[in-house]
Design an enzyme around this catalytic site. Structure first.
Site, short mmCIF file in Angstrom:
data_model
loop_
_atom_site.label_atom_id
_atom_site.label_comp_id
_atom_site.label_asym_id
_atom_site.label_seq_id
_atom_site.Cartn_x
_atom_site.Cartn_y
_atom_site.Cartn_z
N SER A 116 68.63 -7.16 43.26
CA SER A 116 69.45 -8.34 43.54
C SER A 116 69.24 -9.41 42.49
O SER A 116 68.11 -9.76 42.15
CB SER A 116 69.22 -8.94 44.93
OG SER A 116 68.19 -8.32 45.62
N SER B 89 60.46 -3.30 47.36
CA SER B 89 60.78 -2.17 46.47
C SER B 89 59.71 -2.06 45.38
O SER B 89 58.60 -2.55 45.55
CB SER B 89 62.17 -2.37 45.84
OG SER B 89 62.16 -3.47 44.96
N ASN C 199 63.71 -16.82 46.60
CA ASN C 199 63.33 -17.69 47.74
C ASN C 199 61.82 -17.88 47.77
O ASN C 199 61.08 -17.00 47.35
CB ASN C 199 63.78 -17.07 49.07
CG ASN C 199 63.17 -15.69 49.30
OD1 ASN C 199 63.65 -14.69 48.76
ND2 ASN C 199 62.11 -15.65 50.08
N ARG D 266 69.77 1.54 44.59
CA ARG D 266 68.36 1.67 44.98
C ARG D 266 68.29 2.11 46.43
O ARG D 266 68.99 1.59 47.28
CB ARG D 266 67.69 0.31 44.80
CG ARG D 266 66.20 0.31 45.06
CD ARG D 266 65.60 -1.05 44.73
NE ARG D 266 64.66 -0.99 43.63
CZ ARG D 266 64.49 -1.95 42.75
NH1 ARG D 266 65.21 -3.04 42.80
NH2 ARG D 266 63.60 -1.81 41.79
N THR D 267 67.46 3.11 46.68
CA THR D 267 67.18 3.49 48.07
C THR D 267 65.86 2.83 48.44
O THR D 267 64.86 2.98 47.74
CB THR D 267 67.06 5.02 48.19
OG1 THR D 267 68.31 5.60 47.79
CG2 THR D 267 66.76 5.44 49.62
N HIS D 268 65.89 2.04 49.50
CA HIS D 268 64.69 1.32 49.91
C HIS D 268 63.87 2.14 50.91
O HIS D 268 64.43 2.89 51.71
CB HIS D 268 65.06 -0.04 50.52
CG HIS D 268 65.51 -1.04 49.52
ND1 HIS D 268 66.83 -1.17 49.14
CD2 HIS D 268 64.83 -1.97 48.80
CE1 HIS D 268 66.93 -2.13 48.23
NE2 HIS D 268 65.73 -2.64 48.01
N GLU E 127 58.42 -11.31 55.74
CA GLU E 127 57.06 -11.48 56.23
C GLU E 127 56.97 -12.65 57.21
O GLU E 127 57.77 -13.58 57.19
CB GLU E 127 56.11 -11.77 55.07
CG GLU E 127 55.97 -10.65 54.08
CD GLU E 127 57.23 -10.42 53.24
OE1 GLU E 127 57.91 -11.42 52.90
OE2 GLU E 127 57.53 -9.25 52.94
N HIS F 79 78.86 -1.68 49.09
CA HIS F 79 77.87 -2.02 48.08
C HIS F 79 77.57 -0.71 47.36
O HIS F 79 76.47 -0.19 47.42
CB HIS F 79 76.62 -2.54 48.81
CG HIS F 79 75.73 -3.39 47.97
ND1 HIS F 79 74.61 -2.89 47.35
CD2 HIS F 79 75.81 -4.69 47.64
CE1 HIS F 79 74.02 -3.87 46.68
NE2 HIS F 79 74.73 -4.97 46.85
I1 8IG Z 1 65.44 -11.28 47.75
O1 8IG Z 1 60.69 -13.16 50.80
C1 8IG Z 1 63.76 -11.08 48.80
N1 8IG Z 1 63.27 -9.89 49.06
N2 8IG Z 1 59.41 -8.83 51.45
N3 8IG Z 1 60.05 -11.02 51.12
C2 8IG Z 1 60.27 -9.70 50.96
N4 8IG Z 1 61.32 -9.22 50.28
C3 8IG Z 1 62.16 -10.12 49.77
C4 8IG Z 1 62.01 -11.49 49.91
C5 8IG Z 1 60.89 -11.96 50.64
N5 8IG Z 1 63.04 -12.08 49.29
#
Ligand code: 8IG
Length: 281
Positions: A48, A220, A243, A101-103, A201, A80
């Site tokens: 992303s 990932s 973020n 991407r496969t998570h 989290e 997507h």
């Molecule tokens: I974009 O704050 C993104 N991916 N684990 N925590 C986790 N994955 C994320 C976050 C985040 N922001």
């Protein structure tokens, strides 16, 4: 070749008797056929915020849905579509761009998570560039800040390696490649902590991530990096901080805001990645 859907029990990677490298080799053969490029030199997984980069690093040679390549799962988010692109760099070298991407949180198992990386290695790529969007623990990192991954902590309790495969992970995120990037543009570095997700989290988990040495939280990259190293590739990891991690900022995380921060940074990141790829490939 018939296409398989991730919910099909016949997915080739779900057969424990099949070596995932064999499926990756098949995938690489299909990619060579579709692109007319016998060997790729470098591969990039675009997470992303990094999606625009493909168009700025070189000339588009071919583009197709990942679902047309053996072993790739259908994208988790509808609309997507995961796309694979082959780009010819100004140097004449070839980059494979994995926009699919496969998570791990999708629950299809770690073989499918790292299939793209194994496929990249099978196409000949010697360098694997892994990018992602992630949360930041450093309050100085504004949304839109790119950070170099220096190391990782894998909290998924999973490994892409099977059996007694003891792979050394010292210098997993190549010091050589980090030095190149730092010479182009000084970036903060950090330790990436992979959580399983898909929930973000709790503030307590973010606090723990910091106490154990983490700076970045995401879902990932760590498992992919391990598979890339097993395959003999040199790895560069880049996180876009979209973020502040939970509890770092007083406001709760909002998925739309996370996506918006990625979008806003995309043009800048594309230019940065183009300069990096020009230098390393
Ligand atoms: I974009 O704050 C993104 N991916 N684990 N925590 C986790 N994955 C994320 C976050 C985040 N922001």
């Amino acid at each position: 070749m018939s296409q398989t859907h991730p919910t099909d029990s016949v997915h080739p990677l779900d057969n424990p008797g099949v070596d995932p490298r064999a499926i990756a080799a098949e995938a690489a053969a299909v990619i060579a056929d579709k692109t007319g490029v016998a060997q790729h030199d470098i591969a990039l997984t675009l997470g992303s915020g990094w999606g625009q980069a493909a168009s700025s690093i070189g000339e588009l040679i071919a583009e197709f849905p990942a679902s047309e390549v053996p072993g790739f799962s259908k994208p988790a988010l509808e609309g997507h579509t995961g796309t694979i692109k082959s780009i010819k760099l100004p140097s004449g070298r070839h980059a494979l761009i994995i926009g699919a991407r496969t998570h791990f949180y999708e629950g299809h198992g770690v073989r499918r998570v790292v299939h793209s990386v194994r496929t990249a290695a099978a196409t000949g790529a010697k360098i694997m560039v892994l990018t992602n969007g992630a949360g930041g623990l450093n309050p100085a990192w504004q949304p839109g800040t790119p950070v170099l991954i220096r190391d990782h902590i894998n909290l998924t309790a999973a490994s892409p390696l099977e059996g007694a495969t003891f792979v050394d992970l010292t210098d997993l995120y190549s010091q050589r490649l980090r030095d190149v990037v730092q010479g182009l543009e000084p970036l903060d570095e950090g330790v990436y902590v992979q959580f399983r997700g898909p929930h973000y989290e709790t503030p307590a988990e973010v606090k723990m991530a910091g106490i154990i040495g983490g700076d970045i939280v995401g879902m990932s990259t760590a498992l992919e990096a391990i598979a890339a190293r097993e395959a003999g590739m040199e790895i560069l990891g880049l996180s876009l901080i979209t973020n502040p991690a939970a509890g770092i900022s007083p406001t709760p995380l909002n998925h739309e805001e996370v996506i918006a921060a990625g979008k806003a940074a995309e043009t800048r990141l594309a230019a940065l990645l183009a300069r990096i790829v020009k230098e390393i490939a």
